[in-house]
Design a protein around this motif. Structure first.
Motif, mmCIF file in Angstrom:
data_model
loop_
_atom_site.group_PDB
_atom_site.id
_atom_site.type_symbol
_atom_site.label_atom_id
_atom_site.label_comp_id
_atom_site.label_asym_id
_atom_site.label_seq_id
_atom_site.Cartn_x
_atom_site.Cartn_y
_atom_site.Cartn_z
ATOM 1 N N PRO A 34 39.570 6.726 -29.796
ATOM 2 C CA PRO A 34 39.526 7.321 -28.462
ATOM 3 C C PRO A 34 38.385 8.343 -28.379
ATOM 4 O O PRO A 34 38.281 9.226 -29.214
ATOM 5 C CB PRO A 34 40.892 8.014 -28.323
ATOM 6 C CG PRO A 34 41.745 7.430 -29.412
ATOM 7 C CD PRO A 34 40.792 7.098 -30.519
ATOM 8 N N ALA A 35 37.534 8.184 -27.387
ATOM 9 C CA ALA A 35 36.393 9.097 -27.221
ATOM 10 C C ALA A 35 36.136 9.322 -25.734
ATOM 11 O O ALA A 35 34.996 9.351 -25.292
ATOM 12 C CB ALA A 35 35.158 8.503 -27.910
ATOM 13 N N ALA A 36 37.210 9.455 -24.985
ATOM 14 C CA ALA A 36 37.064 9.552 -23.529
ATOM 15 C C ALA A 36 37.535 10.896 -22.985
ATOM 16 O O ALA A 36 37.641 11.077 -21.782
ATOM 17 C CB ALA A 36 37.856 8.418 -22.858
ATOM 18 N N GLY A 37 37.792 11.845 -23.884
ATOM 19 C CA GLY A 37 38.263 13.164 -23.432
ATOM 20 C C GLY A 37 37.144 13.917 -22.727
ATOM 21 O O GLY A 37 35.963 13.573 -22.846
ATOM 22 N N LEU A 38 37.507 14.964 -22.019
ATOM 23 C CA LEU A 38 36.512 15.715 -21.241
ATOM 24 C C LEU A 38 35.712 16.689 -22.094
ATOM 25 O O LEU A 38 34.626 17.109 -21.707
ATOM 26 C CB LEU A 38 37.213 16.477 -20.105
ATOM 27 C CG LEU A 38 37.817 15.590 -19.013
ATOM 28 C CD1 LEU A 38 38.558 16.445 -17.993
ATOM 29 C CD2 LEU A 38 36.748 14.743 -18.326
ATOM 30 N N GLY A 39 36.273 17.074 -23.246
ATOM 31 C CA GLY A 39 35.538 17.984 -24.129
ATOM 32 C C GLY A 39 35.298 19.340 -23.501
ATOM 33 O O GLY A 39 34.220 19.925 -23.663
ATOM 34 N N THR A 40 36.297 19.884 -22.817
ATOM 35 C CA THR A 40 36.077 21.145 -22.083
ATOM 36 C C THR A 40 35.808 22.320 -23.024
ATOM 37 O O THR A 40 35.128 23.265 -22.631
ATOM 38 C CB THR A 40 37.292 21.495 -21.192
ATOM 39 O OG1 THR A 40 38.469 21.451 -22.000
ATOM 40 C CG2 THR A 40 37.443 20.511 -20.049
ATOM 41 N N ARG A 41 36.328 22.238 -24.272
ATOM 42 C CA ARG A 41 36.099 23.364 -25.184
ATOM 43 C C ARG A 41 34.634 23.491 -25.557
ATOM 44 O O ARG A 41 34.212 24.507 -26.063
ATOM 45 C CB ARG A 41 36.932 23.175 -26.469
ATOM 46 C CG ARG A 41 38.400 23.487 -26.318
ATOM 47 C CD ARG A 41 39.161 23.061 -27.547
ATOM 48 N NE ARG A 41 39.109 21.623 -27.741
ATOM 49 C CZ ARG A 41 39.283 21.019 -28.913
ATOM 50 N NH1 ARG A 41 39.496 21.724 -29.993
ATOM 51 N NH2 ARG A 41 39.234 19.706 -28.996
ATOM 52 N N LYS A 69 31.421 14.666 -26.376
ATOM 53 C CA LYS A 69 31.351 15.525 -27.580
ATOM 54 C C LYS A 69 31.211 14.689 -28.843
ATOM 55 O O LYS A 69 30.672 15.144 -29.842
ATOM 56 C CB LYS A 69 32.570 16.440 -27.667
ATOM 57 C CG LYS A 69 33.886 15.717 -27.804
ATOM 58 C CD LYS A 69 35.054 16.672 -27.927
ATOM 59 C CE LYS A 69 36.354 15.930 -27.694
ATOM 60 N NZ LYS A 69 37.518 16.787 -27.781
ATOM 61 N N GLU A 70 31.679 13.433 -28.779
ATOM 62 C CA GLU A 70 31.596 12.555 -29.948
ATOM 63 C C GLU A 70 30.147 12.187 -30.274
ATOM 64 O O GLU A 70 29.855 11.667 -31.331
ATOM 65 C CB GLU A 70 32.413 11.277 -29.706
ATOM 66 C CG GLU A 70 33.911 11.483 -29.641
ATOM 67 C CD GLU A 70 34.422 12.014 -28.300
ATOM 68 O OE1 GLU A 70 33.612 12.162 -27.351
ATOM 69 O OE2 GLU A 70 35.638 12.290 -28.201
ATOM 70 N N GLN A 99 38.439 4.099 -20.343
ATOM 71 C CA GLN A 99 39.809 4.573 -20.114
ATOM 72 C C GLN A 99 40.131 4.611 -18.621
ATOM 73 O O GLN A 99 41.291 4.509 -18.234
ATOM 74 C CB GLN A 99 40.019 5.964 -20.733
ATOM 75 C CG GLN A 99 41.473 6.412 -20.667
ATOM 76 C CD GLN A 99 41.727 7.762 -21.286
ATOM 77 O OE1 GLN A 99 40.818 8.398 -21.826
ATOM 78 N NE2 GLN A 99 42.965 8.212 -21.216
ATOM 79 N N PRO A 102 40.736 10.207 -17.699
ATOM 80 C CA PRO A 102 41.195 10.847 -18.944
ATOM 81 C C PRO A 102 42.607 11.404 -18.774
ATOM 82 O O PRO A 102 42.811 12.598 -18.584
ATOM 83 C CB PRO A 102 40.161 11.961 -19.171
ATOM 84 C CG PRO A 102 39.658 12.298 -17.814
ATOM 85 C CD PRO A 102 39.768 11.058 -16.963
ATOM 86 N N LEU A 103 43.584 10.509 -18.864
ATOM 87 C CA LEU A 103 44.975 10.910 -18.602
ATOM 88 C C LEU A 103 45.712 11.315 -19.864
ATOM 89 O O LEU A 103 46.925 11.478 -19.834
ATOM 90 C CB LEU A 103 45.711 9.753 -17.907
ATOM 91 C CG LEU A 103 45.153 9.347 -16.536
ATOM 92 C CD1 LEU A 103 45.926 8.160 -15.972
ATOM 93 C CD2 LEU A 103 45.207 10.521 -15.561
ATOM 94 N N GLY A 104 44.985 11.447 -20.957
ATOM 95 C CA GLY A 104 45.616 11.902 -22.196
ATOM 96 C C GLY A 104 45.425 10.888 -23.320
ATOM 97 O O GLY A 104 45.125 9.713 -23.087
HETATM 98 P P1 UTP Z 1 41.309 16.546 -27.202
HETATM 99 O O1 UTP Z 1 42.707 16.978 -27.334
HETATM 100 O O2 UTP Z 1 40.315 17.217 -28.080
HETATM 101 O O3 UTP Z 1 40.913 16.670 -25.653
HETATM 102 O O4 UTP Z 1 41.251 14.975 -27.457
HETATM 103 P P2 UTP Z 1 39.507 16.616 -24.947
HETATM 104 O O5 UTP Z 1 39.755 16.530 -23.502
HETATM 105 O O6 UTP Z 1 38.656 15.530 -25.519
HETATM 106 O O7 UTP Z 1 38.780 17.985 -25.343
HETATM 107 P P3 UTP Z 1 39.032 19.476 -24.814
HETATM 108 O O8 UTP Z 1 40.357 19.905 -25.405
HETATM 109 O O9 UTP Z 1 39.011 19.437 -23.324
HETATM 110 O O10 UTP Z 1 37.883 20.260 -25.375
HETATM 111 C C1 UTP Z 1 41.431 14.408 -28.753
HETATM 112 C C2 UTP Z 1 40.752 13.048 -28.808
HETATM 113 O O11 UTP Z 1 41.321 12.176 -27.843
HETATM 114 C C3 UTP Z 1 40.334 11.685 -26.947
HETATM 115 C C4 UTP Z 1 39.173 12.673 -27.063
HETATM 116 O O12 UTP Z 1 37.944 12.057 -26.742
HETATM 117 C C5 UTP Z 1 39.258 13.121 -28.510
HETATM 118 O O13 UTP Z 1 38.584 12.231 -29.378
HETATM 119 N N1 UTP Z 1 40.901 11.603 -25.585
HETATM 120 C C6 UTP Z 1 41.600 12.649 -25.067
HETATM 121 C C7 UTP Z 1 40.713 10.448 -24.847
HETATM 122 O O14 UTP Z 1 40.080 9.481 -25.322
HETATM 123 N N2 UTP Z 1 41.232 10.387 -23.591
HETATM 124 C C8 UTP Z 1 41.932 11.413 -23.035
HETATM 125 O O15 UTP Z 1 42.381 11.280 -21.880
HETATM 126 C C9 UTP Z 1 42.117 12.575 -23.794
#
Ligand code: UTP
Length: 319
Positions: free
Chosen positions: A34-41, A51-52, A128, A131-133
């Motif tokens: 999974p690499a679809a998170g928003l990476g807000t940190r 971020k990946e 995805q 980004p629903l989690g």
């Molecule tokens: P994180 O918990 O680090 O969340 O996701 P995030 O949104 O990526 O980052 P922050 O917290 O806002 O900085 C853990 C992993 O799950 C993936 C992320 O890409 C990361 O590899 N992920 C998370 C998804 O693929 N989809 C999502 O909806 C959420």
């Protein structure tokens, strides 16, 4: 999400949608990243770039993760992507004009490095959508994975190649045909950053039985200081459970919640944890990312000597 698996809507063994292979042994051949998170940190660096794709020394973080999957015997890799996916996909493509230029220059070293990512594995991509989690991201892999066990490697979590973890997890899965989660001891004040496990010992020193999981608990409510880190070996019944999830912490569909259903005995088999005490870098966290660059930088064959010398002088200047 079609079916409630929380509260009274639990999934019972033998219920309609449980997969047919529950008594069948099955080898792990696929990895999902999974690499679809928003990476807000990591904003603003991650405003237009996943971020990946941030480099650790000279390779994007995700390449280390794909290398780890391949080293564990999983050359079929599905990366779940989100917005700004283009450069992530391009990284695993070949770039004929760049390769030609390097070849013309006789720069075989860089040519090999450029070609490495495109020849590494059979890499697939899937969006995805939203980004629903993490649970939702993993659920998107259902069609690709089918009715098999599979590994999940978080794209921002690096496990040092010298401390193999996934191979051990697959070994535990293969021996018992169970779900396996990676756990790591963290300082109690950090448990609120992770999923946290309640555990019982087993006959093997590095393996525990997980009896419950909580996502990002307050330290006073944490069942232990064993944190879930970003490696999982999952059985296909996880997909039905994910489909039945309600939004959890942060309004997201949490993989931890789906695993908790299994750990609480709602599946037929236990959930085991492999305790990892090797080197791990959370590259989605800015300070950890800087540390990862320093730790791997000083050991880099080409850059290490220069970095080491500079660091020693720099540390002295801080004293
Ligand atoms: P994180 O918990 O680090 O969340 O996701 P995030 O949104 O990526 O980052 P922050 O917290 O806002 O900085 C853990 C992993 O799950 C993936 C992320 O890409 C990361 O590899 N992920 C998370 C998804 O693929 N989809 C999502 O909806 C959420």
């Amino acid at each position: 999400m079609s079916r409630a698996a929380h509260g009274s809507g639990v999934l019972h063994p033998g219920e309609d949608k449980l997969p047919a292979m529950t008594n069948q042994t099955c080898a792990v051949t696929k990895a999902v990243i999974p690499a679809a998170g928003l990476g807000t940190r990591f904003l603003p660096a991650t405003k237009a770039m996943p971020k990946e794709m941030l480099p650790i020394v000279d390779k994007p973080a995700i390449q280390y993760v794909v290398e780890e999957a391949v080293a564990a015997g999983l050359p079929d890799v599905l990366i779940i992507t989100g917005r700004n996916k283009e450069n992530l996909i391009s990284h695993f493509d070949s770039v004929p004009e760049l390769e030609q230029t390097l070849q013309n220059k006789g720069d075989n070293f860089r040519l090999r490095q450029v070609m490495e990512a495109s020849e590494l594995a059979d890499v697939h991509f899937l969006r995805q959508g939203q980004p629903l989690g993490l649970g939702h991201a993993v659920g998107r892999a259902r069609n690709h994975v089918g009715n098999e066990s599979f590994a999940v490697l978080l794209g921002d979590d690096l496990i040092d190649g010298r401390d193999p973890l996934l191979r051990r997890m697959i070994e535990v899965h293969d021996a018992q045909q169970v779900t396996v989660v990676a756990l790591m001891e963290v300082p109690p004040e950090q448990v609120n950053l992770y999923g946290c496990a309640a555990v019982e010992p087993t006959d093997e020193a590095d393996v525990v039985r997980i009896t419950g999981l909580v996502e990002k608990p307050n330290p006073e409510d944490a069942p232990s200081n064993l944190a879930v880190i970003g490696r999982y070996v999952l059985r296909p019944e996880i997909f039905d459970i994910i489909e039945g999830l309600e939004p959890g912490r942060g309004g997201e569909y949490q993989l931890t919640d789906a695993l908790n259903h299994l750990a609480l005995g709602e599946g037929e088999r236990p959930v085991l944890g492999v305790i990892f005490d090797g080197r791990r870098y959370d590259t989605g966290d800015r300070a950890e990312w800087i540390k990862a660059n320093l730790l791997l930088g000083v050991e880099h064959e080409e850059l290490g000597p220069e970095l080491r010398e500079w660091l020693v002088g720099f540390v002295k200047s801080l004293a």
